[in-house]
Design a protein around this motif. Structure first.
Motif, PDB file in Angstrom:
ATOM      1  N   MET A   1      -0.265  74.499  69.628  1.00 17.34           N
ATOM      2  CA  MET A   1      -0.250  74.227  68.181  1.00 17.34           C
ATOM      3  C   MET A   1      -2.618  74.675  68.293  1.00 17.34           C
ATOM      4  N   LEU A   2      -3.190  75.381  67.780  1.00 12.87           N
ATOM      5  CA  LEU A   2      -4.119  75.330  67.639  1.00 12.87           C
ATOM      6  C   LEU A   2      -5.560  74.976  66.569  1.00 12.87           C
ATOM      7  N   VAL A   3      -6.148  74.043  67.134  1.00 13.13           N
ATOM      8  CA  VAL A   3      -7.350  74.011  65.177  1.00 13.13           C
ATOM      9  C   VAL A   3      -8.372  75.076  65.662  1.00 13.13           C
ATOM     10  N   VAL A   4      -8.382  76.032  64.661  1.00 11.24           N
ATOM     11  CA  VAL A   4      -9.809  76.721  64.658  1.00 11.24           C
ATOM     12  C   VAL A   4     -10.829  75.784  63.788  1.00 11.24           C
ATOM     13  N   MET A   5     -11.681  75.848  64.346  1.00  7.41           N
ATOM     14  CA  MET A   5     -13.210  74.582  63.438  1.00  7.41           C
ATOM     15  C   MET A   5     -13.789  75.889  62.538  1.00  7.41           C
ATOM     16  N   GLN A   6     -14.459  75.457  61.431  1.00 14.74           N
ATOM     17  CA  GLN A   6     -15.702  77.020  61.039  1.00 14.74           C
ATOM     18  C   GLN A   6     -16.456  76.836  61.463  1.00 14.74           C
ATOM     19  N   ALA A   7     -17.292  78.110  61.752  1.00 15.65           N
ATOM     20  CA  ALA A   7     -18.568  78.316  62.589  1.00 15.65           C
ATOM     21  C   ALA A   7     -19.430  76.893  62.157  1.00 15.65           C
TER      22      ALA A   7
END
Ligand code: PEP
Ligand code: MN
Length: 351
Positions: A1-7
């Motif tokens: 799994m991978l969590v993409v954070m907001q810019a």
């Protein structure tokens, strides 16, 4: 799994997500990118419930990574990894085309200094040399051990080049980590998983060579082992694989370079010395490696190749290395790369 954070996610947001992941019993790998931070989750046998992370402040999305490798993947980090060396212009990856050169093995102080002087003068940014040699026969030269590492440290002092040398087991890795700037893991150890994990806990970058029968996926999984322990500074190296060909020692698989670059953000360099095993093929294949878009070269050079204690047949004479550099500089420029000067030597002295 991978969590993409907001810019615009803050450091606190990133930290809170990492803490949550660790509290769930997994390991969090926070990898900052140019646009946004991504957090890789490892250690999960099954699926992490995305719901628990999805709603946290600063989170853009939680993605399932379908490939077996996660941290080496471009899914986690779109832009290329560049490994930097404090106080120098040398890098592994990036615009610089990295040049690593030196003998197969450190045989004596005189030999190391003689080769180092020539390769540093020709523009190598890194000096290679084995202190621990993984030899096919137990009766051939096995390396000088710690004495070899001390000689390499002296080379760094004198010529300002960074030092790269191989660790063959956990014991030698302890020492290599203390002396070297880059730890090399050899082809024969590409699937020595305990050694890979130990390298993953080291504080120095790791040069990982492709096993002589390793598939692309096996190669990337070996790099994943290192990264999964928290060492994200890994550079891959294509050094030839075993085939039926008998005109070379190994078959240098240059098509691996674009294949890796599609899938992974890690830098990848080429070893045409072991990749061909023949001195007369090293320069042509070096030109090809630069043209194919590799991030650098690792080349064996010896002041007296006919007297070398290992790999003399594939070692260049210093003047051949000068010529290789002149040719590779031109090809590298065509593909937008330059061979940077490492910087002034930290200490200069008469050899
Ligand atoms: C070396 O770099 O001298 C070496 C032993 O390389 P490989 O592990 O690729 O055979
Ligand atoms: Mn060698």
């Amino acid at each position: 799994m991978l969590v993409v954070m907001q810019a615009h996610a803050t450091e606190e947001h990133v930290r809170a997500v990492c803490e949550k992941i660790e509290a769930l019993g997994y390991r969090a790998h926070s990898i900052p990118g140019a646009q946004r931070t991504a957090i890789g989750i490892t250690g999960n046998q099954g699926e992490v419930q995305p719901g628990t992370l999805d709603e946290m402040p600063g989170v853009q999305e939680v993605i399932r990574v379908s490939k077996p490798y996660k941290l080496v993947s471009r899914d986690l980090k779109a832009e290329n990894t560049i490994i930097k060396f404090a106080g120098t212009h040398a890098t592994l990856g990036g615009e610089n085309f990295a040049i690593i050169a030196g003998p197969c093995a450190i045989e004596s102080r005189e030999q190391a200094m003689a080769v180092a002087e020539r390769v540093a003068k020709a523009g190598a940014q890194f000096f290679r040399g084995g202190a621990y040699k993984p030899r096919t026969s137990p009766y051939t030269f096995q390396g000088l051990g710690e004495q070899g590492l001390q000689i390499m440290a002296e080379v760094r002092e004198r010529f300002g080049v960074k030092i790269i040398t191989e660790a063959i087991d956990n014991e030698s890795l302890e020492l290599v980590e203390q002396y070297a700037d880059v730890i090399q893991i050899g082809a024969r150890n590409m699937q020595n998983f305990s050694l890979l994990k130990r390298a993953g806990r080291a504080r120095k970058p790791v040069l990982l060579k492709r096993g002589m029968s390793a598939t692309l996926e096996e190669f990337l999984m070996a790099a994943e082992y290192i990264m999964s322990e928290g060492n994200y500074n890994v550079v891959l190296c294509e050094r030839g694989v075993r085939t039926f060909a008998d005109h070379t020692r190994n078959t240098l698989d240059l098509s691996l370079i674009p294949a890796v670059q599609r899938l992974s953000h890690l830098p990848i360099i080429v070893d045409p010395s072991h990749g061909t095993g023949k001195r007369n093929k090293v320069t042509p294949m070096s030109r090809a490696a630069a043209a194919v878009g590799a991030d650098g070269l690792i080349i064996e050079v010896h002041n007296q190749p006919d007297k070398a204690l290992s790999d003399g047949m594939q070692s260049l004479y210093p003047e051949q290395f000068d010529e290789l550099m002149a040719q590779v500089r031109q090809i590298a420029a065509v593909v937008g790369r330059t061979i940077v000067e490492i910087g002034e030597p930290v200490a200069s002295g008469k050899v």
